[in-house]
Write a protein that holds these residues in place. Structure first.
Motif, PDB file in Angstrom:
ATOM      1  N   LEU A 117     -48.413 -25.837  25.330  1.00 17.77           N
ATOM      2  CA  LEU A 117     -47.863 -26.306  26.591  1.00 17.77           C
ATOM      3  C   LEU A 117     -46.634 -25.497  26.946  1.00 17.77           C
ATOM      4  O   LEU A 117     -45.856 -25.135  26.066  1.00 17.77           O
ATOM      5  CB  LEU A 117     -47.446 -27.765  26.470  1.00 17.77           C
ATOM      6  CG  LEU A 117     -48.518 -28.812  26.673  1.00 17.77           C
ATOM      7  CD1 LEU A 117     -47.952 -30.181  26.347  1.00 17.77           C
ATOM      8  CD2 LEU A 117     -49.019 -28.779  28.097  1.00 17.77           C
ATOM      9  N   GLU A 162     -42.769 -29.241  29.754  1.00 20.21           N
ATOM     10  CA  GLU A 162     -43.769 -30.020  30.479  1.00 20.21           C
ATOM     11  C   GLU A 162     -43.905 -31.380  29.818  1.00 20.21           C
ATOM     12  O   GLU A 162     -44.022 -31.483  28.614  1.00 20.21           O
ATOM     13  CB  GLU A 162     -45.106 -29.288  30.481  1.00 20.21           C
ATOM     14  CG  GLU A 162     -46.180 -30.022  31.285  1.00 20.21           C
ATOM     15  CD  GLU A 162     -47.443 -29.195  31.437  1.00 20.21           C
ATOM     16  OE1 GLU A 162     -48.533 -29.773  31.373  1.00 20.21           O
ATOM     17  OE2 GLU A 162     -47.321 -27.967  31.607  1.00 20.21           O
ATOM     18  N   ARG A 163     -43.885 -32.423  30.618  1.00 21.81           N
ATOM     19  CA  ARG A 163     -43.931 -33.767  30.067  1.00 21.81           C
ATOM     20  C   ARG A 163     -45.224 -34.451  30.476  1.00 21.81           C
ATOM     21  O   ARG A 163     -45.653 -34.354  31.611  1.00 21.81           O
ATOM     22  CB  ARG A 163     -42.734 -34.574  30.578  1.00 21.81           C
ATOM     23  CG  ARG A 163     -42.735 -36.013  30.107  1.00 21.81           C
ATOM     24  CD  ARG A 163     -41.589 -36.787  30.689  1.00 21.81           C
ATOM     25  NE  ARG A 163     -40.304 -36.330  30.133  1.00 21.81           N
ATOM     26  CZ  ARG A 163     -39.181 -37.023  30.296  1.00 21.81           C
ATOM     27  NH1 ARG A 163     -39.192 -38.155  30.979  1.00 21.81           N
ATOM     28  NH2 ARG A 163     -38.059 -36.572  29.786  1.00 21.81           N
ATOM     29  N   GLU A 164     -45.829 -35.137  29.528  1.00 22.14           N
ATOM     30  CA  GLU A 164     -47.045 -35.874  29.832  1.00 22.14           C
ATOM     31  C   GLU A 164     -46.705 -37.342  29.993  1.00 22.14           C
ATOM     32  O   GLU A 164     -45.922 -37.895  29.228  1.00 22.14           O
ATOM     33  CB  GLU A 164     -48.062 -35.703  28.716  1.00 22.14           C
ATOM     34  CG  GLU A 164     -48.518 -34.265  28.529  1.00 22.14           C
ATOM     35  CD  GLU A 164     -49.189 -33.698  29.769  1.00 22.14           C
ATOM     36  OE1 GLU A 164     -49.819 -34.467  30.510  1.00 22.14           O
ATOM     37  OE2 GLU A 164     -49.078 -32.480  29.981  1.00 22.14           O
ATOM     38  N   ALA A 165     -47.316 -37.983  30.957  1.00 23.80           N
ATOM     39  CA  ALA A 165     -46.957 -39.357  31.301  1.00 23.80           C
ATOM     40  C   ALA A 165     -47.095 -40.304  30.117  1.00 23.80           C
ATOM     41  O   ALA A 165     -46.251 -41.163  29.889  1.00 23.80           O
ATOM     42  CB  ALA A 165     -47.820 -39.839  32.454  1.00 23.80           C
ATOM     43  N   PHE A 166     -48.144 -40.149  29.359  1.00 22.82           N
ATOM     44  CA  PHE A 166     -48.386 -41.116  28.290  1.00 22.82           C
ATOM     45  C   PHE A 166     -47.497 -40.899  27.084  1.00 22.82           C
ATOM     46  O   PHE A 166     -47.404 -41.764  26.226  1.00 22.82           O
ATOM     47  CB  PHE A 166     -49.837 -41.040  27.829  1.00 22.82           C
ATOM     48  CG  PHE A 166     -50.821 -41.535  28.839  1.00 22.82           C
ATOM     49  CD1 PHE A 166     -52.081 -40.994  28.900  1.00 22.82           C
ATOM     50  CD2 PHE A 166     -50.491 -42.540  29.734  1.00 22.82           C
ATOM     51  CE1 PHE A 166     -53.004 -41.445  29.824  1.00 22.82           C
ATOM     52  CE2 PHE A 166     -51.399 -42.992  30.668  1.00 22.82           C
ATOM     53  CZ  PHE A 166     -52.660 -42.439  30.717  1.00 22.82           C
ATOM     54  N   ASP A 167     -46.888 -39.722  26.999  1.00 20.97           N
ATOM     55  CA  ASP A 167     -46.154 -39.431  25.770  1.00 20.97           C
ATOM     56  C   ASP A 167     -44.664 -39.710  25.910  1.00 20.97           C
ATOM     57  O   ASP A 167     -43.907 -39.499  24.981  1.00 20.97           O
ATOM     58  CB  ASP A 167     -46.380 -37.983  25.360  1.00 20.97           C
ATOM     59  CG  ASP A 167     -47.811 -37.760  24.914  1.00 20.97           C
ATOM     60  OD1 ASP A 167     -48.296 -36.631  25.022  1.00 20.97           O
ATOM     61  OD2 ASP A 167     -48.437 -38.740  24.471  1.00 20.97           O
ATOM     62  N   GLY A 168     -44.247 -40.180  27.062  1.00 19.61           N
ATOM     63  CA  GLY A 168     -42.848 -40.536  27.235  1.00 19.61           C
ATOM     64  C   GLY A 168     -41.928 -39.348  27.112  1.00 19.61           C
ATOM     65  O   GLY A 168     -42.320 -38.222  27.372  1.00 19.61           O
ATOM     66  N   ARG A 217     -59.007 -39.001  30.032  1.00 19.28           N
ATOM     67  CA  ARG A 217     -57.549 -38.974  30.101  1.00 19.28           C
ATOM     68  C   ARG A 217     -57.085 -38.302  31.388  1.00 19.28           C
ATOM     69  O   ARG A 217     -56.109 -38.747  32.007  1.00 19.28           O
ATOM     70  CB  ARG A 217     -56.966 -38.255  28.889  1.00 19.28           C
ATOM     71  CG  ARG A 217     -55.456 -38.153  28.988  1.00 19.28           C
ATOM     72  CD  ARG A 217     -54.775 -37.695  27.729  1.00 19.28           C
ATOM     73  NE  ARG A 217     -53.361 -37.480  28.042  1.00 19.28           N
ATOM     74  CZ  ARG A 217     -52.410 -37.294  27.131  1.00 19.28           C
ATOM     75  NH1 ARG A 217     -52.714 -37.291  25.849  1.00 19.28           N
ATOM     76  NH2 ARG A 217     -51.166 -37.101  27.491  1.00 19.28           N
ATOM     77  N   GLU A 220     -54.570 -40.230  33.798  1.00 20.43           N
ATOM     78  CA  GLU A 220     -53.267 -39.687  34.170  1.00 20.43           C
ATOM     79  C   GLU A 220     -53.045 -39.835  35.673  1.00 20.43           C
ATOM     80  O   GLU A 220     -51.957 -40.212  36.114  1.00 20.43           O
ATOM     81  CB  GLU A 220     -53.179 -38.198  33.786  1.00 20.43           C
ATOM     82  CG  GLU A 220     -53.214 -37.911  32.303  1.00 20.43           C
ATOM     83  CD  GLU A 220     -51.830 -37.818  31.685  1.00 20.43           C
ATOM     84  OE1 GLU A 220     -51.741 -37.716  30.457  1.00 20.43           O
ATOM     85  OE2 GLU A 220     -50.835 -37.853  32.443  1.00 20.43           O
ATOM     86  N   HIS A 252     -52.622 -43.532  36.553  1.00 24.66           N
ATOM     87  CA  HIS A 252     -51.308 -43.993  36.124  1.00 24.66           C
ATOM     88  C   HIS A 252     -50.239 -43.588  37.126  1.00 24.66           C
ATOM     89  O   HIS A 252     -49.350 -44.368  37.461  1.00 24.66           O
ATOM     90  CB  HIS A 252     -51.001 -43.399  34.751  1.00 24.66           C
ATOM     91  CG  HIS A 252     -49.684 -43.814  34.195  1.00 24.66           C
ATOM     92  ND1 HIS A 252     -49.504 -44.983  33.499  1.00 24.66           N
ATOM     93  CD2 HIS A 252     -48.471 -43.220  34.238  1.00 24.66           C
ATOM     94  CE1 HIS A 252     -48.237 -45.082  33.135  1.00 24.66           C
ATOM     95  NE2 HIS A 252     -47.582 -44.030  33.570  1.00 24.66           N
ATOM     96  N   ASP A 265     -47.473 -38.898  18.886  1.00 21.16           N
ATOM     97  CA  ASP A 265     -47.193 -38.378  20.224  1.00 21.16           C
ATOM     98  C   ASP A 265     -47.289 -36.856  20.259  1.00 21.16           C
ATOM     99  O   ASP A 265     -47.830 -36.276  21.193  1.00 21.16           O
ATOM    100  CB  ASP A 265     -45.791 -38.797  20.666  1.00 21.16           C
ATOM    101  CG  ASP A 265     -45.709 -40.278  20.980  1.00 21.16           C
ATOM    102  OD1 ASP A 265     -44.600 -40.778  21.209  1.00 21.16           O
ATOM    103  OD2 ASP A 265     -46.779 -40.931  21.001  1.00 21.16           O
ATOM    104  N   LYS A 315     -49.853 -34.572  22.443  1.00 20.21           N
ATOM    105  CA  LYS A 315     -49.343 -33.632  23.434  1.00 20.21           C
ATOM    106  C   LYS A 315     -49.917 -32.243  23.199  1.00 20.21           C
ATOM    107  O   LYS A 315     -50.333 -31.563  24.131  1.00 20.21           O
ATOM    108  CB  LYS A 315     -47.813 -33.604  23.373  1.00 20.21           C
ATOM    109  CG  LYS A 315     -47.175 -32.647  24.357  1.00 20.21           C
ATOM    110  CD  LYS A 315     -45.660 -32.718  24.328  1.00 20.21           C
ATOM    111  CE  LYS A 315     -45.132 -34.025  24.883  1.00 20.21           C
ATOM    112  NZ  LYS A 315     -43.681 -34.006  25.096  1.00 20.21           N
ATOM    113  N   GLY A 369     -52.505 -30.506  25.694  1.00 16.62           N
ATOM    114  CA  GLY A 369     -52.069 -29.231  26.260  1.00 16.62           C
ATOM    115  C   GLY A 369     -53.129 -28.165  26.072  1.00 16.62           C
ATOM    116  O   GLY A 369     -53.403 -27.363  26.971  1.00 16.62           O
ATOM    117  N   ARG A 375     -55.343 -25.995  28.797  1.00 20.39           N
ATOM    118  CA  ARG A 375     -55.521 -24.544  28.767  1.00 20.39           C
ATOM    119  C   ARG A 375     -57.003 -24.197  28.845  1.00 20.39           C
ATOM    120  O   ARG A 375     -57.409 -23.252  29.528  1.00 20.39           O
ATOM    121  CB  ARG A 375     -54.925 -23.948  27.500  1.00 20.39           C
ATOM    122  CG  ARG A 375     -53.420 -23.986  27.450  1.00 20.39           C
ATOM    123  CD  ARG A 375     -52.791 -23.078  28.470  1.00 20.39           C
ATOM    124  NE  ARG A 375     -51.411 -23.416  28.717  1.00 20.39           N
ATOM    125  CZ  ARG A 375     -51.013 -24.360  29.567  1.00 20.39           C
ATOM    126  NH1 ARG A 375     -51.890 -25.060  30.263  1.00 20.39           N
ATOM    127  NH2 ARG A 375     -49.745 -24.621  29.740  1.00 20.39           N
TER     128      ARG A 375
END
Lengths: 538, 576
Positions: free
Chosen positions: A527, A531-537, B423, B427, B430, B513, B517, B521, B525
């Motif tokens: 990544l 970059e931030r993902e919504a579910f990962d806070g 997901r 997303e 959400h 987490d 991620k 990610g 890609r």
């Protein structure tokens, strides 16, 4: 039977020489092949597979003693066959050696025993070593071509110098032996030569210019070990063999059925194939399709430094005082190996005989492109983080389309390299000489011709590598031998011509380049920072 | 029991035995509910007890699909009715062994494949043409005409929640009017009726007395205004459809009337529930609070997220739809919807086309032979990518291959692709729905794959509640019918959760987490690398300035039109 008889036993058959033998020690098998001197006629041969050891992903090793023992078994086996067809071992007037290149062996001077397993050419454990070495380049340049003016090569996990540095840094017994001066290094040709000529007692420690040019330690102009290169890699000169030409007397075999016979040629396998294909003039090129695929383009006495990702290497030097010929080289890391993968890992095919049949059941690959970059990509991309990718899949894609796309992948990679050679040399190639196991596949050769747009000429015999070594060996003992003369009495090679238009060819090549782009840098893909993902806070 | 065997078997004993058996039940039954479940591939009739909603009888048959041309999908409306009657008859036959009879069925609900459109003659009651299935894309030309008129494929999104697409009934009715002389004639003579499958079923069951639909089905026609929940005059005019052809829009849960058809074993029963199948599944999985979300896993996947009493309009191509309205005076509850076009279909492809998976039903077994996918990612963009990417020129890609990759890794990567695509949509939901989404409800045939469910929890980092019902759709419709005002078999009180069959298997995330991620990610890609594969051939004609201006105004709309057409086409292998 006690009674007298007038019947006589017919005399045994006889086959007259002279003969020339060639040791061909490849990645997956070793062979000893006996040719009638000065011809491409194979009298007999013996072949045994060589086992590779995969301890970790990206690692590939072989047992050096197994290599020597296998070669000796092949020599013994072939000589028995020679006698069986009525020949005499004494009529083998000389032998040559051709070998898998870059593979690195380190052994103890006093005991003659290996200190570690051979690190095979395709092993890429040394990726981290390349990173470390790049850091040492002045001005933080991290330029992989920093040493290219000296040795013709980019910094890559491939080459023996990098493998030796890894051994020095990671294997204490090796680093200690280097410090004490008891370590000896060789590529496979050197290791075989040493053992065949007597090992620790009186073994010869020599290599030839073609193998030496694959170490990153030899100066491409002087053809000698270079002090600056040795300093860069932090390696002592004491470990290195003497560099000789490809065609001269090296030493005599110390024991066994060939005891006393001279070894008079050494060539890396691809350079041997270049010679065996008689690409002995500037502007000629060959491709050998094996586990990988290797193209060599003869650039004549000139050194051509590539600006398109190719290697500059010595093609051959056919005598101590002969003018060295250079070549540009491009390599494909996965060619035949891709079909082994389809067979063993995917179970899409049962045997290699099915490849042509399956690929022929579909007219095209249905816009499917396969880049088999299992260990990264070599020429002209040199991207270690590339990984295999299959693009263009749709509901209608079948296993036959994937098999066909795999054939096309090899062809496209060859075109990638030929395009680079053309850019570097400015001389368009008129025809491509081909050899290797995959060339039995007629569809494959037609696709290759279609996708490179020139004639493809298939070698008349399969063993062009061994043939090249035999030709060079004979050259050393027979001054009148003309290597350029026709080898075969049965006429010219079979020519395959392109059957598609330049427009079609270029459209498909454009698609291939798109597929290449998608294979690059997969291993390091992450990544973007932040970059931030919504579910990962947070 | 021994004594019972010696009793004479007179008809007078049967009611006695039924009463006795019912007394043995721990729960006092208040009556039975029947459900007609009319899906794309199967038609079924199920019978439930109330208030515990235990399925005690059911019968299903397969429905044939007619494909006269590539991209055309039809079904015979008369075959639908015959199948419904057959299923009802067979299910009712199962009741005596449970101690019940047909007379115990108090009411019937209907749940159906949505968007599928039928036109019929009001005088003769006969279909004027075969049903045009939801996935039929012959209407792509009609879409082009309408978009050319209004200039924007999302022109009606704010009033209907939908883009202009081949999917929706308005386009199908218009196509039929334009292309089938018998339909045009019947319209002219004002004897043409049009409706979704629920309307056709009700019409037949009531001998033509009722021409109705519910808000969930109506919200899939591109003719209903989401706010007024009435046919929209602007839309009717745009599509050239007269309101009199269309059914009256009702809530999902009310007494609609009595079944009067002599051909139906259900004659005399009440009709009190109608819902589109995905909305019925949402209800059946008790997703009644805003933010609650369900996914139905089949050849494709359908996700619906409850957005409460206000419609939410998506900026990423998700659909806005009515979730349910449980009575004429009840509030209308909305949802946003996203589809995964290739889910179980990827496994079928590996089995039938690529032939590295002997049986797609064994996908779990093969995938479990490897602990991970070995950094292999599979993006099954066989006909492009849909929500949230909307890229028609994407194509399937398998990336990360090494010499160690085996077919088991690819099977596992295919399962993971279902989870990542889910997901992707979650997303969006959400971000857009304005509520917290903290768990996912799951049903559908593919959910029997435990590894898939675990991977789904691991991928989204929230619990997955797998319904122990294979398919919650019929159950949702049963609840809807049972609680209707005037039927009063039970109150709809999902908070109490005492229904016997509303049980879940829970799958909790085992990933950290950081792991999630990294892996998501990498998936993104891989998606990027699937984009832009399809290249249009270069035009030999040079662009004139005029051509360029004309062409530059079209790409956006052409893109979305063909994207939706291709989505529908790719779902052709899916069961909705």
């Amino acid at each position: 039977m006690d009674s007298p008889t007038t019947e006589t036993t017919p005399p045994p058959p006889t086959l007259s020489g002279p003969f020339v033998g060639a040791i061909d020690e490849g990645t997956t098998s070793a062979r000893f092949i006996i040719f009638r001197a000065g011809t491409d006629e194979i009298v007999c041969f013996h072949q045994i597979e060589v086992e590779s050891i995969f301890q970790k992903e990206g690692w590939c090793e072989q047992d050096p003693m197994a290599i020597v023992n296998t070669v000796n078994e092949c020599i013994t086996g072939a000589c028995k066959k020679l006698v069986a067809v009525g020949g005499k071992v004494e009529e083998i007037i000389t032998i040559g050696i051709t070998n898998q290149r870059e593979s690195t062996v380190v052994w103890d001077r006093n005991s003659g025993q290996p200190l570690v397993n051979a690190i095979i050419w395709l092993d890429n454990r040394t990726t981290s070593t390349v990173e470390e070495l790049l850091e040492t380049i002045p001005n933080n340049a991290r330029n992989i071509n920093y040493l290219r003016p000296l040795c013709g090569l980019p910094l890559s996990p491939y080459f023996s110098g990098v493998k030796l540095r890894w051994l020095r840094d990671n294997v204490p017994v090796v680093s200690q032996a280097m410090e004490k001066g008891t370590a000896m290094f060789g590529t496979i040709d050197t290791w075989l030569m040493y053992n065949l000529t007597g090992g620790k007692d009186c073994g010869v420690h020599k290599t030839d210019v073609t193998n030496a040019s694959r170490t990153m330690l030899m100066n491409i102009e002087t053809l000698q070990w270079d002090a600056n290169l040795l300093k860069f890699f932090g390696l002592p000169k004491t470990i290195l063999p003497e560099i000789c030409s490809s065609s001269e007397f090296y030493g005599s075999i110390a024991q066994g059925v060939l005891q006393g016979i001279g070894i008079t040629s050494v060539l890396g396998d691809q350079q041997a194939a270049l010679v065996g294909q008689q690409c002995l003039a500037k502007g000629q090129a060959k491709a050998t399709y094996g586990t990988g695929c290797f193209l060599l383009y003869n650039t004549g006495p000139s050194i051509v430094h590539s600006t398109h990702g190719l290697l500059t290497t010595v093609g051959y030097q056919l005598g101590r005082k002969a003018v060295p010929f250079y070549a540009l080289e491009g390599s494909v890391s996965i060619a035949g190996a891709a079909f082994n993968w389809l067979r063993d890992n995917m179970n899409l095919i049962q045997n290699s005989g099915q490849i042509e049949t399956m690929a022929s059941t579909v007219d095209n690959s249905l816009d499917v492109y396969f880049v088999p970059a299992f260990n990264g990509l070599y020429a002209p991309y040199w991207n270690q983080d590339a990984r295999g990718v299959i693009c263009g899949l749709s509901e209608e894609t079948t296993s036959e389309h994937i098999v066909r796309a795999t054939l096309e992948a090899v062809c496209f990679q060859v075109r990638d390299i030929l395009d680079s050679m053309h850019k570097d040399c400015k001389i368009p190639l008129a025809k491509l000489m081909v050899d290797g196991g995959m060339t039995v596949n007629n569809l494959f050769l037609q696709l290759q011709s279609d996708l490179v747009g020139i004639q493809v000429l298939r070698a008349k015999i399969a063993e062009t590598t061994a043939l090249g070594a035999a030709m060079a060996a004979y050259k050393a003992v027979e001054n009148r031998y003309q290597m350029e003369a026709p080898l075969s009495k049965s006429g010219p090679r079979e020519a395959i011509k392109p059957s598609i238009s330049a427009t079609d060819r270029n459209l498909r090549y454009q698609k291939w380049k798109m597929a290449i782009d998608r294979s690059l840098n997969w291993e390091t893909s992450t990544l973007p920072q932040g970059e931030r993902e919504a579910f990962d806070g947070a | 029991m021994t004594e019972g065997k010696n009793l004479p078997h007179s008809s007078a004993d049967v009611p006695f035995r039924s009463k006795e058996l019912r007394k043995q039940s721990l729960i006092q039954h208040t009556g039975l509910v029947g459900v007609i479940d009319e899906g794309t591939k199967t038609i079924g009739f199920s019978i439930y007890t109330t208030p515990d909603f235990k399925e005690i009888a059911a019968h299903r048959v397969e429905l044939s699909v007619i494909t006269p041309q590539d991209g055309w999908y039809e079904q015979d409306p008369l075959e639908m009715m015959a199948s419904i009657n057959k299923c009802a008859e067979e299910a009712i036959k199962q009741l005596p062994e449970q101690g019940f009879s047909a007379s115990d069925i108090v009411t019937v609900g209907i749940t159906n494949q949505r968007e599928t459109t039928i036109v019929w003659d009001a005088v003769t009651g006969k279909p004027l043409y075969n049903a045009l299935l939801w996935k039929d894309i012959r209407t792509s030309t009609t879409v082009e005409q309408i978009v050319a008129k209004v200039q924007d494929p999302n022109h009606f999104r704010s009033s209907t929640g939908l883009p202009i697409s081949t999917y929706f009934s308005a386009l199908k009715i218009r196509w039929l009017r334009d292309n089938v002389p018998e339909v045009r004639q019947a319209i002219r003579e004002r004897r043409c009726k049009a409706g979704t499958v629920d309307s056709w079923i009700v019409w037949n069951l009531t001998n033509g007395a009722l021409h109705i639909t519910d808000v969930t089905n109506a919200s899939r026609t591109l003719l209903m205004n989401l706010e007024t929940q009435a046919w929209d005059p602007v839309l009717l005019k745009t599509f050239g459809i007269r309101e009199e052809m269309l059914p009256t829009i009702h809530s999902c849960s009310e007494i609609f009337g009595k079944i009067t058809s002599e051909r139906s074993p259900l004659r005399g029963m009440t009709l009190s529930g109608i819902m589109g199948n995905q909305q019925a599944s949402l209800l059946g999985q008790m997703c009644v609070k805003p933010g609650q979300t369900k996914n139905t896993y089949r050849s494709g996947c359908f996700l619906l997220c409850n957005t409460g009493d206000k419609p939410v309009f998506s900026r990423h191509g998700l659909l806005t739809t009515v979730a349910y309205k449980l009575g004429p005076q009840a509030p209308t509850i909305y949802a946003i919807e996203g589809a995964v076009s290739v889910a179980g279909h990827a496994l079928s492809w590996l089995q039938n086309k690529v032939r590295i998976l002997p049986d797609s039903r064994d996908a779990e077994k093969y995938a479990e032979m490897v602990p991970t996918s070995g950094d292999v990612y599979f993006v099954p963009a066989f006909t492009g990518l849909y929500a949230p990417y909307w890229r028609q020129n994407a194509r399937g890609i398998i990336i990360g291959l090494t010499q160690f990759t085996r077919k088991n890794h690819i099977v596992r990567a295919a399962l993971e692709s279902i989870c990542f695509q889910t997901r992707d949509i979650l997303e969006c939901m959400h971000q857009e729905c304005g509520y917290e989404i903290n768990k996912l409800h799951a049903d559908g045939k593919l959910t029997t794959n435990n590894l898939l469910m675990q991977l789904q929890a691991d991928t989204i980092g929230m619990p997955v509640f797998r319904s122990q019902l294979m398919d919650s759709t019929a159950f949702g419709a049963a609840m809807c019918a049972a609680q209707a005002d005037g039927v009063n078999l039970c109150q709809f009180e999902p908070e109490k959760r005492y229904y016997e069959n509303v049980h879940y298997d829970t799958f909790l995330a085992t990933t950290t987490d950081v792991e999630r991620k990294e892996r998501y990610g990498k998936w993104k890609r891989a998606v990027e690398r699937s984009l832009g594969w399809v290249i249009k051939q270069k035009k030999t004609r040079e662009y004139t300035e005029e051509n360029y201006r004309m062409l530059s105004s079209l790409p956006a709309s052409i893109f979305l039109i063909s994207s939706f057409a291709m989505l529908v086409h790719s779902l052709a292998a899916s069961g909705q």
